[in-house]
Motif scaffolding. Structure first.
Motif, PDB file in Angstrom:
ATOM      1  N   MET A   1     -64.335  -6.914  45.316  1.00  0.00           N
ATOM      2  CA  MET A   1     -64.562  -7.760  44.381  1.00  0.00           C
ATOM      3  C   MET A   1     -63.544  -7.907  43.029  1.00  0.00           C
ATOM      4  N   PRO A   2     -63.257  -6.470  42.508  1.00  0.00           N
ATOM      5  CA  PRO A   2     -62.111  -6.339  41.416  1.00  0.00           C
ATOM      6  C   PRO A   2     -60.896  -6.705  41.664  1.00  0.00           C
TER       7      PRO A   2
ATOM      8  N   ILE B   1     -60.105  -8.993  44.237  1.00  0.00           N
ATOM      9  CA  ILE B   1     -60.313 -10.509  44.231  1.00  0.00           C
ATOM     10  C   ILE B   1     -59.895 -11.103  42.716  1.00  0.00           C
ATOM     11  N   SER B   2     -60.674 -10.692  41.987  1.00  0.00           N
ATOM     12  CA  SER B   2     -60.648 -11.152  40.557  1.00  0.00           C
ATOM     13  C   SER B   2     -59.619 -11.040  39.771  1.00  0.00           C
ATOM     14  N   GLN B   3     -58.823 -10.094  39.894  1.00  0.00           N
ATOM     15  CA  GLN B   3     -57.476  -9.852  39.219  1.00  0.00           C
ATOM     16  C   GLN B   3     -56.698 -10.799  39.600  1.00  0.00           C
ATOM     17  N   HIS B   4     -56.619 -11.498  40.851  1.00  0.00           N
ATOM     18  CA  HIS B   4     -55.734 -12.399  41.336  1.00  0.00           C
ATOM     19  C   HIS B   4     -56.198 -13.722  41.101  1.00  0.00           C
ATOM     20  N   ILE B   5     -57.356 -13.889  40.483  1.00  0.00           N
ATOM     21  CA  ILE B   5     -57.727 -15.392  40.355  1.00  0.00           C
ATOM     22  C   ILE B   5     -57.312 -15.680  38.782  1.00  0.00           C
ATOM     23  N   GLN B   6     -56.270 -16.562  38.881  1.00  0.00           N
ATOM     24  CA  GLN B   6     -55.867 -16.997  37.310  1.00  0.00           C
ATOM     25  C   GLN B   6     -56.740 -18.103  36.695  1.00  0.00           C
ATOM     26  N   LYS B   7     -57.328 -17.800  35.309  1.00  0.00           N
ATOM     27  CA  LYS B   7     -58.225 -18.593  34.629  1.00  0.00           C
ATOM     28  C   LYS B   7     -57.100 -19.571  34.014  1.00  0.00           C
TER      29      LYS B   7
END
Length: 161
Positions: free
Chosen positions: A40-41, A43-49
């Motif tokens: 999960m971390p 994946i999260s680091q590649h999701i751009q807000k």
């Protein structure tokens, strides 16, 4: 995301899919939980807000434009009320407790109307837009939410007809 990062993410997702296949989703094991916690971390680091700032637009206007319009509309009505002596309208660089608005560089405009208080804060650069009396300290804020202030404005617009 670079192609190397994409490849790493694809590999992690493929490994995760294999792990999920080997386990029942309805019987979560410590091994599956550990795999989920591991990936999960990544994946999260590649999701751009999305970046939201004053230049964010609804397709027609930016936040900066809308806040500027709000200030101009607010100045027009407060100036009119003050010139008519209609309500207690004033501006101040200090809240009722003597503290500078937002630590300084800002001021508050206040209108005490029959339906309740209306207040807004603006940067000092807009001080001269408000041709209303100045007070050393603003009246005590009545705690009204933005929604309640909107209701008050709607009520005033109905009463002024």
């Amino acid at each position: 995301m670079t192609s190397i990062e994409e490849q790493e993410l694809r590999e992690e997702l493929r490994d995760f899919a294999i792990t999920v296949k080997d386990h029942s989703l309805y019987d979560p094991s410590a091994e599956l939980d550990a795999e989920i916690n591991r990936i999960m971390p990544l994946i999260s680091q590649h999701i751009q807000k999305p970046r939201i700032d004053g230049e964010t637009s609804d397709g027609y206007h930016t936040f900066n434009e809308l806040y500027h319009y709000r200030m101009l509309y607010n100045a027009l009505i407060f100036n009119e009320w003050a010139s008519q002596g209609k309500y207690d309208v004033h501006k101040s660089s200090f809240h009722s407790d003597g503290e500078p608005c937002f630590g300084g560089g800002w001021f508050v405009v206040v209108a005490e109307t029959p339906v309740g208080q209306i207040t807004n804060h603006y940067e000092n650069k807009d001080w001269d837009m408000f041709k209303v009396p100045r007070k050393k300290m603003a009246n005590k804020w009545d705690g009204a939410s933005p929604q309640l202030v909107a209701e008050r404005l709607a009520q005033l617009s109905k009463e002024d007809k």
